[in-house]
Scaffold this motif. Structure first.
Motif, mmCIF file in Angstrom:
data_model
loop_
_atom_site.group_PDB
_atom_site.id
_atom_site.type_symbol
_atom_site.label_atom_id
_atom_site.label_comp_id
_atom_site.label_asym_id
_atom_site.label_seq_id
_atom_site.Cartn_x
_atom_site.Cartn_y
_atom_site.Cartn_z
ATOM 1 N N GLN A 15 0.825 -1.207 0.000
ATOM 2 C CA GLN A 15 0.000 0.000 0.000
ATOM 3 C C GLN A 15 0.862 1.262 0.000
ATOM 4 O OE1 GLN A 15 -2.614 0.313 3.368
ATOM 5 N NE2 GLN A 15 -3.870 1.901 2.443
ATOM 6 N N LEU A 16 2.013 1.213 0.669
ATOM 7 C CA LEU A 16 2.896 2.372 0.782
ATOM 8 C C LEU A 16 3.899 2.466 -0.360
ATOM 9 C CD1 LEU A 16 3.684 2.193 4.628
ATOM 10 C CD2 LEU A 16 2.195 3.853 3.470
ATOM 11 N N ASN A 17 3.785 1.572 -1.343
ATOM 12 C CA ASN A 17 4.747 1.516 -2.446
ATOM 13 C C ASN A 17 6.166 1.225 -1.961
ATOM 14 O OD1 ASN A 17 3.092 2.179 -4.851
ATOM 15 N ND2 ASN A 17 2.757 4.101 -3.729
ATOM 16 N N ARG A 18 6.245 0.380 -0.924
ATOM 17 C CA ARG A 18 7.547 0.035 -0.356
ATOM 18 C C ARG A 18 7.833 -1.466 -0.420
ATOM 19 N NH1 ARG A 18 7.516 3.827 5.149
ATOM 20 N NH2 ARG A 18 7.217 5.826 4.064
ATOM 21 N N HIS A 19 6.981 -2.212 -1.094
ATOM 22 C CA HIS A 19 7.188 -3.661 -1.175
ATOM 23 C C HIS A 19 8.410 -3.956 -2.040
ATOM 24 C CE1 HIS A 19 6.337 -7.887 -2.398
ATOM 25 N NE2 HIS A 19 5.959 -7.952 -1.140
ATOM 26 N N ARG A 20 9.256 -4.856 -1.533
ATOM 27 C CA ARG A 20 10.504 -5.179 -2.223
ATOM 28 C C ARG A 20 10.441 -6.581 -2.803
ATOM 29 N NH1 ARG A 20 11.551 -1.545 1.633
ATOM 30 N NH2 ARG A 20 13.355 -0.166 1.453
ATOM 31 N N GLN A 21 11.013 -6.733 -3.982
ATOM 32 C CA GLN A 21 11.118 -8.037 -4.617
ATOM 33 C C GLN A 21 12.484 -8.177 -5.263
ATOM 34 O OE1 GLN A 21 7.473 -7.652 -7.117
ATOM 35 N NE2 GLN A 21 6.885 -9.630 -6.253
ATOM 36 N N GLN A 323 11.292 12.433 -3.835
ATOM 37 C CA GLN A 323 10.418 12.573 -2.670
ATOM 38 C C GLN A 323 9.439 11.422 -2.466
ATOM 39 O OE1 GLN A 323 8.658 16.500 -3.000
ATOM 40 N NE2 GLN A 323 10.573 17.503 -2.477
ATOM 41 N N GLU A 324 8.584 11.169 -3.436
ATOM 42 C CA GLU A 324 7.505 10.204 -3.233
ATOM 43 C C GLU A 324 7.876 8.812 -3.741
ATOM 44 O OE1 GLU A 324 4.159 11.822 -5.231
ATOM 45 O OE2 GLU A 324 4.134 13.672 -4.068
ATOM 46 N N GLU A 325 7.445 7.784 -2.987
ATOM 47 C CA GLU A 325 7.737 6.407 -3.358
ATOM 48 C C GLU A 325 7.190 6.067 -4.741
ATOM 49 O OE1 GLU A 325 7.233 6.155 1.206
ATOM 50 O OE2 GLU A 325 6.626 7.443 -0.457
ATOM 51 N N ALA A 326 5.938 6.412 -4.994
ATOM 52 C CA ALA A 326 5.299 6.079 -6.268
ATOM 53 C C ALA A 326 6.022 6.747 -7.439
ATOM 54 C CB ALA A 326 3.828 6.503 -6.245
ATOM 55 N N LYS A 327 6.468 7.967 -7.234
ATOM 56 C CA LYS A 327 7.169 8.690 -8.294
ATOM 57 C C LYS A 327 8.522 8.043 -8.587
ATOM 58 C CE LYS A 327 8.597 13.341 -9.702
ATOM 59 N NZ LYS A 327 8.693 14.776 -9.301
ATOM 60 N N ALA A 328 9.192 7.612 -7.547
ATOM 61 C CA ALA A 328 10.486 6.947 -7.734
ATOM 62 C C ALA A 328 10.319 5.639 -8.507
ATOM 63 C CB ALA A 328 11.148 6.692 -6.379
ATOM 64 N N GLY A 339 15.958 1.131 -21.591
ATOM 65 C CA GLY A 339 17.157 0.314 -21.536
ATOM 66 C C GLY A 339 18.139 0.694 -20.459
ATOM 67 N N ILE A 340 17.640 1.375 -19.415
ATOM 68 C CA ILE A 340 18.506 1.811 -18.306
ATOM 69 C C ILE A 340 17.999 1.218 -17.008
ATOM 70 C CG2 ILE A 340 19.177 3.809 -16.915
ATOM 71 C CD1 ILE A 340 19.370 5.405 -19.442
ATOM 72 N N TRP A 341 18.928 0.636 -16.232
ATOM 73 C CA TRP A 341 18.571 0.034 -14.946
ATOM 74 C C TRP A 341 19.049 0.955 -13.813
ATOM 75 C CZ3 TRP A 341 15.792 -4.495 -14.361
ATOM 76 C CH2 TRP A 341 15.643 -4.957 -13.047
ATOM 77 N N VAL A 342 18.095 1.620 -13.172
ATOM 78 C CA VAL A 342 18.366 2.464 -12.001
ATOM 79 C C VAL A 342 17.328 2.115 -10.947
ATOM 80 C CG1 VAL A 342 18.415 4.796 -11.067
ATOM 81 C CG2 VAL A 342 19.394 4.355 -13.317
ATOM 82 N N THR A 343 17.779 1.731 -9.781
ATOM 83 C CA THR A 343 16.875 1.265 -8.734
ATOM 84 C C THR A 343 16.243 2.433 -7.975
ATOM 85 O OG1 THR A 343 18.223 -0.709 -8.474
ATOM 86 C CG2 THR A 343 16.709 -0.195 -6.675
ATOM 87 N N ALA A 344 14.963 2.296 -7.672
ATOM 88 C CA ALA A 344 14.271 3.263 -6.814
ATOM 89 C C ALA A 344 14.538 2.899 -5.354
ATOM 90 C CB ALA A 344 12.779 3.244 -7.096
ATOM 91 N N ILE A 345 15.025 3.851 -4.587
ATOM 92 C CA ILE A 345 15.319 3.646 -3.160
ATOM 93 C C ILE A 345 14.239 4.334 -2.340
ATOM 94 C CG2 ILE A 345 17.004 3.924 -1.323
ATOM 95 C CD1 ILE A 345 17.985 2.137 -3.578
ATOM 96 N N ARG A 346 13.614 3.572 -1.438
ATOM 97 C CA ARG A 346 12.474 4.082 -0.674
ATOM 98 C C ARG A 346 12.661 3.832 0.826
ATOM 99 N NH1 ARG A 346 9.013 -0.160 -3.280
ATOM 100 N NH2 ARG A 346 11.108 -1.008 -3.638
ATOM 101 N N PRO A 347 11.860 4.510 1.669
ATOM 102 C CA PRO A 347 11.917 4.238 3.097
ATOM 103 C C PRO A 347 11.632 2.756 3.369
ATOM 104 C CG PRO A 347 10.649 6.231 2.670
ATOM 105 C CD PRO A 347 10.902 5.569 1.337
ATOM 106 N N PRO A 348 12.215 2.164 4.410
ATOM 107 C CA PRO A 348 12.998 2.822 5.459
ATOM 108 C C PRO A 348 14.476 2.956 5.151
ATOM 109 C CG PRO A 348 12.675 0.526 6.024
ATOM 110 C CD PRO A 348 11.947 0.739 4.735
ATOM 111 N N ASN A 352 11.633 9.282 5.302
ATOM 112 C CA ASN A 352 10.359 9.591 4.648
ATOM 113 C C ASN A 352 10.468 10.887 3.851
ATOM 114 O OD1 ASN A 352 9.078 7.329 5.733
ATOM 115 N ND2 ASN A 352 8.378 8.431 7.549
ATOM 116 N N GLY A 353 9.866 10.884 2.673
ATOM 117 C CA GLY A 353 9.873 12.085 1.848
ATOM 118 C C GLY A 353 11.138 12.282 1.038
ATOM 119 N N THR A 354 12.050 11.291 1.059
ATOM 120 C CA THR A 354 13.289 11.424 0.288
ATOM 121 C C THR A 354 13.520 10.223 -0.630
ATOM 122 O OG1 THR A 354 14.735 10.398 1.962
ATOM 123 C CG2 THR A 354 14.329 12.782 2.152
#
Length: 382
Positions: A15-21, A323-328, A339-348, A352-354
């Protein structure tokens, strides 16, 4: 239902867009990565110097396996400490100009071990707010008092030191920080830290995981002789596996006797230790790799649109704050389509907010890779 919190917390992560796989990597050369049959330019690797597939290091790995076997087969205090480990400790100590080095299975284990072993009841641990999770976990598991100063805010650190010294001048103090911070890419000010530590009669612990190999005249990191303990990993710029703690002889003996992660863990692979010696030798010899990183870093900063929130850095780590998880997550997915692999880094992992895109540049990237990356980021984020 038993352990109901498991499903609840997983649902909350989604729900928080923080699930990792995890993703299954078919092949990775540092510059490129193949995932699910598709090839990408890889800008999420910590292989900063591009040494992961260096032929001399791979040959040393094979030689080490033939000479010493793949596994140490025991902890270092039983029968697991052999010539390959001894030779690597001496090589690393000479490289850093330190009296002794002690090997650990990982940087996480080394950080936890030192914090726990030194964190006695008459000790206070002062940690930079953005210190790695392993430092924090080790400190929390110890008996020491724990305080965290604002990130790279040495006035705040000075105030904490003055307050605690006034309350109890017999208290032992250890200041812990990172050399280059893993998520922002900025550096600690070693001169400022050593001045404060000397005035307060405190020790300094420096995590050089992301600065070893890429900083210093021969890649020794940013530590000065006044830093009491240095930890660095082999799994990033050095391109093997494991970690070490560098210190004086007395501290080395103390950790051998009281660092639980060292005492109770099987020693690192002797083949890995043998290969790591060759990697250190290569870093010292092929200094052009550090110089190329600096060139590519400057190019990236120049090509990126000025409206993009890029955290200032002098390292290979370039944090773009969205800032936002969904945007990242959305930006990361759009880059994959290009064709570019860049990982989104989210809390924790970050506050929060970064939430951010964490871009890492490696020495085996080409100038055209950097230009294309910047063009794609400008299109996706602006």
């Amino acid at each position: 239902m038993k352990f109901k919190f498991i499903a609840e917390q997983l649902a909350q992560q989604t729900q928080l867009n923080r699930h990792r796989q995890r993703v299954s990597i078919a092949s990775s050369s540092g510059r490129e990565i193949i995932v699910d049959g598709k090839q990408y330019l890889n800008f999420s690797s910590n292989d900063y110097l591009g040494l992961n597939n260096h032929p001399d290091i791979k040959a040393a790995m094979i030689e080490g396996a033939e000479k010493f076997g793949v596994s140490a087969s025991a902890s270092s205090l039983v029968t697991g400490f052999n010539y390959a480990h001894q030779a690597l400790e001496e090589t690393a100590a000479n490289w850093l100009g330190r009296e002794r080095v002690l090997l650990f299975s990982s940087g996480f284990a080394a950080n936890q071990a030192v914090m726990h072993a030194l964190g006695q009841k008459d000790v206070q641990l002062l940690l930079d707010k953005l210190s790695h999770a392993s430092i924090i976990d080790g400190a929390l598991s110890s008996q020491a008092s724990l305080k965290r100063y604002r990130h790279n805010d040495y006035q705040h650190l000075a105030a904490l030191l003055a307050k605690t010294t006034a309350a109890n001048n017999e208290l032992n103090t250890l200041i812990a920080t990172e050399g280059v911070f893993s998520m922002d890419g900025d550096e600690a000010d070693i001169d400022a830290l050593t001045q404060l530590a000397n005035k307060a009669n405190a020790m300094i612990y420096l995590d050089e995981a992301h600065s070893i190999g890429i900083k210093g005249e021969q890649g020794q990191g940013i530590a000065s002789a006044d830093v009491d303990i240095v930890m660095a990993t082999f799994g990033k710029a050095i391109a093997t596996s494991g970690a070490f703690v560098a210190c004086d002889t007395e501290l080395h003996d103390y950790f051998v006797n009281f660092a639980r992660h060292y005492i109770y863990s099987t020693a690192i692979s002797p083949a890995i230790a043998w290969a790591t010696q060759k990697s250190i030798e290569t870093i010292k010899k092929e200094i052009w790799r550090q110089e190329k990183l600096s060139t590519l870093t400057r190019l990236f900063s120049c090509q990126l649109d000025s409206s993009i929130d890029l955290v200032p850095t002098t390292s290979s780590i370039h944090a773009i704050n969205v800032q936002e998880e969904a945007k990242a997550l959305a930006a990361s997915e759009k880059l994959k389509q290009k064709g570019i692999w860049v990982t989104a880094i989210r809390p924790p992992t970050v506050p929060n907010g970064t939430s951010r895109l964490r871009v890492t540049i490696c020495a085996n990237h080409k100038e055209r890779d950097i230009i294309y990356l910047a063009e794609c980021l400008n299109e996706v984020l602006v």
